[in-house]
Design a protein around this motif. Structure first.
Motif, mmCIF file in Angstrom:
data_model
loop_
_atom_site.group_PDB
_atom_site.id
_atom_site.type_symbol
_atom_site.label_atom_id
_atom_site.label_comp_id
_atom_site.label_asym_id
_atom_site.label_seq_id
_atom_site.Cartn_x
_atom_site.Cartn_y
_atom_site.Cartn_z
ATOM 1 N N GLN A 44 7.396 8.291 3.962
ATOM 2 C CA GLN A 44 6.672 9.096 2.869
ATOM 3 C C GLN A 44 7.781 10.304 2.915
ATOM 4 O OE1 GLN A 44 3.487 8.035 1.775
ATOM 5 N NE2 GLN A 44 4.323 6.065 2.858
ATOM 6 N N ILE A 45 7.977 10.701 1.419
ATOM 7 C CA ILE A 45 9.146 11.434 1.112
ATOM 8 C C ILE A 45 8.259 12.767 0.609
ATOM 9 C CG2 ILE A 45 11.350 12.013 -0.013
ATOM 10 C CD1 ILE A 45 11.604 9.100 0.180
ATOM 11 N N PHE A 46 8.577 13.759 0.906
ATOM 12 C CA PHE A 46 7.982 15.012 0.391
ATOM 13 C C PHE A 46 8.999 16.202 0.145
ATOM 14 C CE2 PHE A 46 5.467 13.089 3.568
ATOM 15 C CZ PHE A 46 3.974 12.896 2.845
ATOM 16 N N PRO A 47 9.777 16.044 -1.121
ATOM 17 C CA PRO A 47 10.734 16.939 -1.530
ATOM 18 C C PRO A 47 10.422 18.225 -1.498
ATOM 19 C CG PRO A 47 10.792 14.951 -2.723
ATOM 20 C CD PRO A 47 9.319 15.352 -2.026
ATOM 21 N N GLN A 48 9.059 18.676 -1.743
ATOM 22 C CA GLN A 48 8.642 20.031 -2.082
ATOM 23 C C GLN A 48 7.100 20.068 -2.027
ATOM 24 O OE1 GLN A 48 9.020 21.681 -6.134
ATOM 25 N NE2 GLN A 48 11.058 20.542 -6.070
ATOM 26 N N GLY A 105 0.678 -1.393 -0.012
ATOM 27 C CA GLY A 105 -0.209 -0.026 0.023
ATOM 28 C C GLY A 105 0.746 1.336 0.103
ATOM 29 N N THR A 106 0.172 2.153 0.029
ATOM 30 C CA THR A 106 0.844 3.497 0.014
ATOM 31 C C THR A 106 1.648 4.068 1.367
ATOM 32 O OG1 THR A 106 -1.061 4.544 -1.287
ATOM 33 C CG2 THR A 106 0.373 6.123 -0.325
ATOM 34 N N THR A 107 1.387 3.792 2.524
ATOM 35 C CA THR A 107 1.872 4.020 3.709
ATOM 36 C C THR A 107 2.485 2.783 4.308
ATOM 37 O OG1 THR A 107 -0.224 3.911 5.021
ATOM 38 C CG2 THR A 107 0.513 5.849 4.137
ATOM 39 N N SER A 108 2.200 1.385 3.944
ATOM 40 C CA SER A 108 2.621 0.314 4.517
ATOM 41 C C SER A 108 2.701 -0.906 3.557
ATOM 42 C CB SER A 108 2.021 -0.045 5.698
ATOM 43 O OG SER A 108 0.611 -0.509 5.425
ATOM 44 N N SER A 109 3.716 -1.815 3.841
ATOM 45 C CA SER A 109 3.845 -3.137 3.152
ATOM 46 C C SER A 109 3.003 -4.056 4.034
ATOM 47 C CB SER A 109 5.183 -3.576 2.638
ATOM 48 O OG SER A 109 5.500 -2.438 1.925
ATOM 49 N N ARG A 110 2.237 -5.019 3.663
ATOM 50 C CA ARG A 110 1.588 -5.906 4.236
ATOM 51 C C ARG A 110 1.711 -7.282 3.718
ATOM 52 N NH1 ARG A 110 -3.510 -5.125 4.849
ATOM 53 N NH2 ARG A 110 -4.064 -5.437 6.927
ATOM 54 N N ALA A 111 1.680 -8.361 4.460
ATOM 55 C CA ALA A 111 1.533 -9.715 4.141
ATOM 56 C C ALA A 111 0.312 -10.534 4.788
ATOM 57 C CB ALA A 111 2.954 -10.246 3.942
ATOM 58 N N ILE A 112 -0.305 -11.249 4.187
ATOM 59 C CA ILE A 112 -1.395 -12.173 4.971
ATOM 60 C C ILE A 112 -1.317 -13.379 4.312
ATOM 61 C CG2 ILE A 112 -3.850 -12.160 5.568
ATOM 62 C CD1 ILE A 112 -4.148 -9.199 5.218
ATOM 63 N N VAL A 113 -1.395 -14.285 5.227
ATOM 64 C CA VAL A 113 -1.560 -15.924 4.865
ATOM 65 C C VAL A 113 -3.098 -16.148 5.105
ATOM 66 C CG1 VAL A 113 -0.888 -18.170 5.572
ATOM 67 C CG2 VAL A 113 0.825 -16.382 5.661
ATOM 68 N N PHE A 114 -3.866 -16.575 3.972
ATOM 69 C CA PHE A 114 -5.215 -17.125 3.882
ATOM 70 C C PHE A 114 -5.140 -18.546 3.819
ATOM 71 C CE2 PHE A 114 -5.303 -12.562 2.461
ATOM 72 C CZ PHE A 114 -6.514 -12.102 3.320
#
Length: 494
Positions: free
Chosen positions: A35-39, A10-19
Motif C-alpha cells: 500500500q503506497i501513501f505518497p502524501q 482486492g485492495t490489500t491482497s490478490s487471491r485465487a480460489i478453485v471451486f
C-alpha cells in the motif's frame, strides 16, 4: 472440465480460489501487496505488482488443487472497483502507479464540478455522487499531471481500465481491452440508462473515448488466457461488491448483502428497476447477463476492516487482526466511547472527503479494550446508517441481511450488527462470496452451471444472528453526534 478458477483481486491482497461444481473450495492462495501513501489522503498501488501477485496466486491455487488447465472450465474475475490504471498500449506498462478507490486527491476537482452546477447531470446519468472515490476524476488527474499523458492519450497510445480491464489485458497478452457494466458504472463516465460511455461527461472531464475499454456483459466469453493459464476462457467479470451480491444469491429484488472488507459495502437488488436515491446512496449496475441489466442501490463505507488493521499497525494494541474480538469482548460495552474511522473521509450517506477519524467519549477509565470495542461497533453503526437510507429510498423494509467478508467471521461484531439493525444477520457456509460470485458468472457463461437455479442449491446458511439487545438501536443517536464531530475536519483545499 471440473472446476472454475476465481481471481479475487482486492485492495490489500490478490487471491485465487478453485471451486468445484458444488461451490466447495478445492484450493486457495493469497498474497498481500504494498500500500503506497505518497502524501496524506493519497493511496496508490503498483499495477505491475497487482498483476504479478494475481498471476502467482492463480498458478499456486491450480497447483495446490492438483489439476491442469484443461480441467478448468473458466476464469472469473471479481475486483476492487474504481482503482484507476493507465498503461501504454504498445509496451503494456503503466505510466504511473494505480490510483486506489480510497484516494482523496481529486476532492478539489469534484468540488469545482459541483460549484459549476454539474452534480445533477452526473447523478442522473451515472447514478453516482461527485466524489473522489470514483475513477473519472482520477483518470482526469493522470492525464493532467503525468507529463505527456494527455498528448499520448489523444494519439491513441494509452489505455485506461479499472483492475478487471488491467487483468484481462494481461491475461490475454494485450488482445482484449474490455470491462463489464458493474465496473463501468463506477467511473462517472458511463450512462447507466443507455449502457454506454457518455460523450458529454467525457468532455466535462477531458477524457478521450479512445482510452476506454469495450463494455461487454458480466457473463460471456471475452477471450482465452495465455501464459501459465493458457487456454482457459475468461468468461466472468464483476466489481467485487456486485460479485458478492451475486455470490450471496441476492438475485431477487428486495434482497440485500453487506460485505465487511477493507471497506463496508451494502447492496440491495432492485431488479430491472433503476431507483434514484434521495438519501445520498448510489444507483449502480448489479450485472448484465444475456442482455438483461439489473440494478442495485449501494451504500459504501470507506473504512471497516481497515480500522482493525489500524488498531494493529497504527495503534499497536493488538498483534493480529483476529485478536480484536477477544480484546473487545473483555469489556461489557464501550463505556461511552465512540470511534468514527473517517481516515479517508466519510462515504455514504455523508460523502464528506474532508472528515477525519475521531474518537470521542474518552475518560480516565477508558482502556484499549474500550477503544477496540468502539472500533468494532463503528462498523455496525456505519452499516445501520446505510441501511436506514436504503430502506427510505427503496420503500422496502429488509427482512434479513446476508453478510460476508473477513470481519463477518467476528461473532461479536455480527451479534452487535443484528442488535443495532433489529433484523437477522445471516452468514453463509461459503464465506468467500466475492470470489464465488465471479466464479458463478464465469461458469454460467460456458454452461458449467445451466442456470441460476443450479447455483441456488449451493447457497447454505452457516449461522443466523438474531437481535437480542433491544437497547442497541438507541445508541445510534450518540453515534451520530460523534459523526458530526468528525465532519469537515480538514480545510477544503483549492
Amino acid at each position: 472440465m471440473k472446476y472454475v478458477l476465481a481471481l479475487d483481486q482486492g485492495t490489500t491482497s490478490s487471491r485465487a480460489i478453485v471451486f468445484d461444481h458444488s461451490g466447495a473450495i478445492r484450493a486457495l492462495a493469497q498474497k498481500e501487496f504494498r500500500q503506497i501513501f505518497p502524501q496524506p489522503g493519497w493511496v496508490e498501488h503498483d499495477a505491475e505488482e497487482i498483476w504479478s501477485t494475481q498471476l502467482a496466486v492463480a498458478v499456486e491455487a491450480v497447483t495446490r488443487a492438483g489439476i491442469t488447465n484443461s480441467e478448468i472450465a473458466a476464469i472469473g474475475i471479481a475486483n476492487q472497483r474504481e482503482t484507476t490504471v493507465v498503461w501504454d498500449r504498445g509496451t503494456g506498462k503503466p505510466i504511473c502507479n494505480a490510483i486506489v478507490w480510497q484516494d482523496r486527491r481529486t476532492a478539489g476537482r469534484c468540488r469545482d464540478l459541483k460549484d459549476a452546477g454539474h452534480e445533477a447531470i452526473f447523478r442522473e446519468r451515472t447514478g453516482l455522487v461527485l466524489d473522489p472515490y470514483f475513477s473519472g476524476t482520477k483518470l482526469a488527474w493522470v492525464l493532467d499531471n503525468i507529463p505527456g499523458a494527455r498528448d499520448r492519450a489523444a494519439r491513441g497510445e494509452l489505455a485506461f481500465g479499472t483492475i478487471d480491464s488491467w487483468l484481462v489485458w494481461k491475461l490475454t497478452g494485450g488482445a482484449k481491452h474490455v470491462t463489464d457494466p458493474s465496473n463501468a458504472s463506477r467511473t462517472l463516465l458511463f450512462n447507466i440508462q443507455s449502457s454506454d460511455w457518455d460523450d458529454e461527461l467525457l468532455k466535462m472531464l477531458g477524457v478521450p473515448r479512445s482510452l476506454l475499454p469495450e463494455v461487454k456483459s458480466s457473463s460471456e466469453a471475452y477471450g482465452d488466457s495465455v501464459g501459465p493459464l493458457a487456454g482457459i476462457p475468461i468468461s466472468g467479470i464483476a466489481g467485487d461488491q456486485q460479485a458478492a451480491l451475486f455470490g450471496q444469491l441476492c438475485t431477487e429484488p428486495g434482497m440485500a448483502k453487506n460485505t465487511y472488507g477493507t471497506g463496508c459495502f451494502m447492496l440491495l437488488n432492485t431488479g430491472t428497476k433503476l431507483v434514484a436515491s434521495r438519501n445520498q446512496l448510489l444507483t449502480t449496475v448489479a450485472w448484465r447477463i444475456g442482455g438483461r441489466t439489473e440494478y442495485a442501490l449501494e451504500g459504501s463505507v470507506f473504512v471497516a476492516g481497515a480500522v482493525v488493521q489500524w488498531l494493529r499497525d497504527g495503534l499497536g494494541i493488538i498483534k493480529s487482526s483476529s485478536d480484536v474480538e477477544t480484546l473487545a469482548a473483555s469489556v461489557a460495552n464501550s463505556d461511552g466511547v465512540y470511534f468514527v474511522p473517517a481516515f479517508v473521509g466519510l462515504g455514504a450517506p455523508h460523502w464528506d472527503p474532508y472528515a477525519r477519524g475521531t474518537i470521542v467519549g474518552l475518560t480516565r477509565g477508558s482502556t484499549a479494550a474500550h477503544v477496540a470495542r468502539a472500533a468494532l461497533e463503528s462498523i455496525a453503526f456505519q452499516t445501520a446508517d446505510v441501511m436506514e437510507a436504503m430502506q427510505a429510498d427503496s420503500g422496502i423494509r429488509l427482512q434479513q441481511l446476508r453478510v460476508d467478508g473477513g470481519a463477518s467471521q467476528n461473532n461479536l461484531l455480527m451479534q452487535f450488527q443484528a442488535d443495532v439493525l433489529g433484523i437477522p444477520v445471516v452468514r453463509p457456509t461459503v464465506s468467500e462470496t466475492t470470489a464465488w460470485g465471479g466464479a458463478c458468472l464465469a461458469g454460467l457463461a460456458v454452461g458449467y452451471w445451466k442456470n441460476q437455479g443450479d447455483l441456488a442449491a449451493n447457497w447454505k446458511p452457516d449461522r443466523t444472528f438474531q437481535p437480542q439487545d433491544t437497547r442497541a438501536p438507541e445508541r445510534l443517536t450518540e453515534w451520530r453526534r460523534a459523526v458530526d464531530r468528525s465532519k469537515s475536519w480538514i480545510p477544503h483545499e483549492s
